[in-house]
Enzyme design. Structure first.
Site, PDB file in Angstrom:
ATOM      1  N   ARG A   1      34.679  69.360  28.783  1.00  0.00           N
ATOM      2  CA  ARG A   1      34.823  69.910  26.891  1.00  0.00           C
ATOM      3  C   ARG A   1      34.531  67.862  25.725  1.00  0.00           C
ATOM      4  O   ARG A   1      34.061  68.421  24.433  1.00  0.00           O
ATOM      5  CB  ARG A   1      36.242  70.183  26.590  1.00  0.00           C
TER       6      ARG A   1
ATOM      7  N   CYS B   1      31.071  40.271  16.185  1.00  0.00           N
ATOM      8  CA  CYS B   1      30.926  39.539  14.937  1.00  0.00           C
ATOM      9  C   CYS B   1      32.401  38.884  14.145  1.00  0.00           C
ATOM     10  O   CYS B   1      32.673  38.914  15.341  1.00  0.00           O
ATOM     11  CB  CYS B   1      30.216  40.186  13.487  1.00  0.00           C
ATOM     12  N   GLY B   2      33.062  39.054  12.907  1.00  0.00           N
ATOM     13  CA  GLY B   2      33.870  38.700  13.114  1.00  0.00           C
ATOM     14  C   GLY B   2      34.691  38.757  13.169  1.00  0.00           C
ATOM     15  O   GLY B   2      35.598  39.037  13.653  1.00  0.00           O
TER      16      GLY B   2
ATOM     17  N   ASP C   1      26.900  37.749  15.687  1.00  0.00           N
ATOM     18  CA  ASP C   1      26.427  36.729  14.543  1.00  0.00           C
ATOM     19  C   ASP C   1      26.521  35.376  14.297  1.00  0.00           C
ATOM     20  O   ASP C   1      27.483  35.271  15.302  1.00  0.00           O
ATOM     21  CB  ASP C   1      26.303  37.798  12.887  1.00  0.00           C
ATOM     22  N   HIS C   2      26.659  34.684  13.314  1.00  0.00           N
ATOM     23  CA  HIS C   2      27.348  33.452  13.828  1.00  0.00           C
ATOM     24  C   HIS C   2      28.945  33.118  13.708  1.00  0.00           C
ATOM     25  O   HIS C   2      29.142  32.473  14.456  1.00  0.00           O
ATOM     26  CB  HIS C   2      26.595  32.618  11.928  1.00  0.00           C
TER      27      HIS C   2
ATOM     28  N   HIS D   1      36.102  60.171  26.380  1.00  0.00           N
ATOM     29  CA  HIS D   1      36.079  60.875  25.597  1.00  0.00           C
ATOM     30  C   HIS D   1      34.894  61.261  24.430  1.00  0.00           C
ATOM     31  O   HIS D   1      34.593  61.883  24.562  1.00  0.00           O
ATOM     32  CB  HIS D   1      37.399  61.412  25.270  1.00  0.00           C
TER      33      HIS D   1
ATOM     34  N   GLY E   1      30.772  45.424  10.640  1.00  0.00           N
ATOM     35  CA  GLY E   1      30.111  45.379  10.188  1.00  0.00           C
ATOM     36  C   GLY E   1      28.973  45.667  11.428  1.00  0.00           C
ATOM     37  O   GLY E   1      28.404  46.526  10.974  1.00  0.00           O
ATOM     38  N   MET E   2      30.030  45.327  12.788  1.00  0.00           N
ATOM     39  CA  MET E   2      28.186  45.844  13.161  1.00  0.00           C
ATOM     40  C   MET E   2      29.009  46.806  13.778  1.00  0.00           C
ATOM     41  O   MET E   2      27.397  47.598  14.206  1.00  0.00           O
ATOM     42  CB  MET E   2      28.469  44.530  14.898  1.00  0.00           C
TER      43      MET E   2
ATOM     44  N   GLY F   1      34.353  42.700  14.024  1.00  0.00           N
ATOM     45  CA  GLY F   1      33.424  42.942  14.860  1.00  0.00           C
ATOM     46  C   GLY F   1      33.279  44.733  14.165  1.00  0.00           C
ATOM     47  O   GLY F   1      32.459  45.959  14.562  1.00  0.00           O
TER      48      GLY F   1
END
Ligand code: RB5
Length: 150
Positions: free
Chosen positions: A132, A65-66, A8-9, A98, A70-71, A68
């Protein structure tokens, strides 16, 4: 390996700083925007990258993003996406080894371009351990089937 990257911006400058790193790494990538620092809504860009990865058009995604966050939340709404926010190389490595994470999110307001480049480099070059961990990843995917939409 084919990569989708977007921001985003608030993540635009960091995303731009990561593009030459992808080039140096010899990665085939598509920059899905945004194209400047004009305000946009991060879920729109998370959706572009997440659907591209979920449909198999891309092997991995990178979102900035600002923070990380919200993304990450947005990308994880798409079935098949295992997005993680990582601002250190250990988390990036373990997310791959993992969790078989397929989308990395970072925040321009959190991490500098040098460390972000290293985090991305580790994320894109570390293999899933399988074994696993595969059973656990399958169980995560199972939650999409059993609890999707409720
Ligand atoms: C935009 O101001 C900001 O909210 C966004 O970039 C992101 O940090 C959201 O999680």
């Amino acid at each position: 390996m084919k990569i989708a990257i977007a921001s985003d911006h608030a993540g635009y400058r960091l995303k731009q700083a990561l593009l030459p790193v992808l080039e140096e790494m010899g990665m085939d990538y598509d920059d899905l925007g945004t194209v400047d620092e004009q305000s946009v809504d991060y879920p729109d860009y998370a959706l572009k990258v997440a659907t591209g990865v979920a449909r198999g058009q891309y092997d991995r995604g990178v979102l900035v993003c600002g923070t990380g966050l919200g993304m990450c939340i947005s990308a994880n709404k798409v079935d098949g996406i295992r997005a993680v926010t990582a601002h250190d190389t250990f988390s990036a490595e373990m997310a791959r080894r993992h969790n078989d994470a397929n989308v990395l999110t970072m925040g321009e307001r959190v991490v500098g371009p040098g460390l972000a480049a290293e985090v991305m480099r580790v994320f894109l070059t570390t293999d899933f351990d399988g074994g696993r961990h595969a059973r656990r990843v399958d169980k995560m995917t199972g939650i999409e089937r059993t609890h999707g939409g409720c």
